[in-house]
Design an enzyme around this catalytic site. Structure first.
Site, PDB file in Angstrom:
ATOM      1  CD  GLU A 101      -2.929  -0.853   2.630  1.00 36.75           C
ATOM      2  OE1 GLU A 101      -2.761   0.340   3.192  1.00 36.75           O
ATOM      3  OE2 GLU A 101      -3.485  -1.942   2.787  1.00 36.75           O
ATOM      4  CB  VAL A 102       3.075   2.827   2.580  1.00 34.51           C
ATOM      5  CG1 VAL A 102       3.889   4.059   2.521  1.00 34.51           C
ATOM      6  CG2 VAL A 102       1.737   2.946   3.093  1.00 34.51           C
ATOM      7  CG  HIS A 106       6.240  -0.761   4.980  1.00 37.58           C
ATOM      8  ND1 HIS A 106       5.980   0.079   3.900  1.00 37.58           N
ATOM      9  CD2 HIS A 106       4.859  -1.445   5.343  1.00 37.58           C
ATOM     10  CE1 HIS A 106       4.960  -0.721   3.227  1.00 37.58           C
ATOM     11  NE2 HIS A 106       4.203  -1.578   4.196  1.00 37.58           N
TER      12      HIS A 106
HETATM   13  P1  5GP Z   1       1.563  -2.309   3.397  1.00 33.44           P
HETATM   14  O1  5GP Z   1       0.230  -3.018   2.738  1.00 33.44           O
HETATM   15  O2  5GP Z   1       2.079  -1.176   2.592  1.00 33.44           O
HETATM   16  O3  5GP Z   1       2.429  -3.368   3.413  1.00 33.44           O
HETATM   17  O4  5GP Z   1       1.189  -1.918   4.827  1.00 33.44           O
HETATM   18  C1  5GP Z   1       0.981  -0.325   5.037  1.00 33.44           C
HETATM   19  C2  5GP Z   1       0.695  -0.207   6.555  1.00 33.44           C
HETATM   20  O5  5GP Z   1       0.853   1.022   6.861  1.00 33.44           O
HETATM   21  C3  5GP Z   1      -0.648  -0.645   6.798  1.00 33.44           C
HETATM   22  O6  5GP Z   1      -0.581  -1.816   7.788  1.00 33.44           O
HETATM   23  C4  5GP Z   1      -1.422   0.721   7.424  1.00 33.44           C
HETATM   24  O7  5GP Z   1      -2.173   0.396   8.481  1.00 33.44           O
HETATM   25  C5  5GP Z   1      -0.259   1.222   7.649  1.00 33.44           C
HETATM   26  N1  5GP Z   1      -0.388   2.621   7.663  1.00 33.44           N
HETATM   27  C6  5GP Z   1      -0.896   3.464   6.602  1.00 33.44           C
HETATM   28  N2  5GP Z   1      -0.993   4.838   6.823  1.00 33.44           N
HETATM   29  C7  5GP Z   1      -0.383   4.878   8.148  1.00 33.44           C
HETATM   30  C8  5GP Z   1      -0.128   6.122   9.077  1.00 33.44           C
HETATM   31  O8  5GP Z   1      -0.512   7.383   8.472  1.00 33.44           O
HETATM   32  N3  5GP Z   1       0.372   5.856  10.062  1.00 33.44           N
HETATM   33  C9  5GP Z   1       1.094   4.620  10.351  1.00 33.44           C
HETATM   34  N4  5GP Z   1       1.472   4.462  11.763  1.00 33.44           N
HETATM   35  N5  5GP Z   1       0.652   3.660   9.731  1.00 33.44           N
HETATM   36  C10 5GP Z   1      -0.085   3.473   8.634  1.00 33.44           C
END
Ligand code: 5GP
Length: 123
Positions: A101-102, A106
């Site tokens: 998602e981001v 991470h």
């Molecule tokens: P991905 O799907 O990219 O591996 O995970 C992205 C993670 O970032 C998700 O678990 C989501 O809850 C977390 N996340 C998204 N926006 C924010 C934010 O503004 N602050 C924090 N602390 N976590 C976030």
């Protein structure tokens, strides 16, 4: 492959201090903070401070100092969060198939409950 980093992603904004975060640990090259939507009692996100899109980008192009700092910090967080004994899972989603998602590298450290099997069987 050329990696393209979008500096408007939410974790870049956290690193610039534009969005608050619940910091767990910070070092020269690494920041760790709690996931905003925790999926386990322990759910910590660990990011490098450098502009890396995903794990392979970081592993291939980060400096040895960044990689050592990141890896060591992940270990320190496992210890500090108390998940060493009960066990934990580390996940790093990348790209479309990984449903990232981001677009800033991470890893998720998840623990504090039984997390079940890693994936559903492929169909
Ligand atoms: P991905 O799907 O990219 O591996 O995970 C992205 C993670 O970032 C998700 O678990 C989501 O809850 C977390 N996340 C998204 N926006 C924010 C934010 O503004 N602050 C924090 N602390 N976590 C976030």
């Amino acid at each position: 492959m050329a990696y393209v980093y979008d500096d408007q992603n939410i974790f870049a904004k956290i690193l610039r201090g534009e969005i608050p975060n619940d910091t767990v640990m910070e070092t020269e090259h690494t920041l760790a903070f709690r996931d905003i939507q925790p999926q386990a009692p322990v759910h910590v996100l660990v990011i490098p401070k450098g502009p890396y899109v995903c794990y392979d980008h970081f592993a291939l192009e980060a400096s040895d100092a960044e990689i050592a700092d990141y890896t060591r910090t992940i270990g320190e967080i496992c210890k500090a969060e108390g998940v060493q004994d009960g066990g934990y899972r580390i996940i790093s989603n990348a790209g479309e198939a990984g449903v990232q998602e981001v677009p800033h590298l991470h890893i998720h450290i998840l623990g504090g409950r039984n997390l079940g099997r890693m994936l559903a069987p492929a169909r």
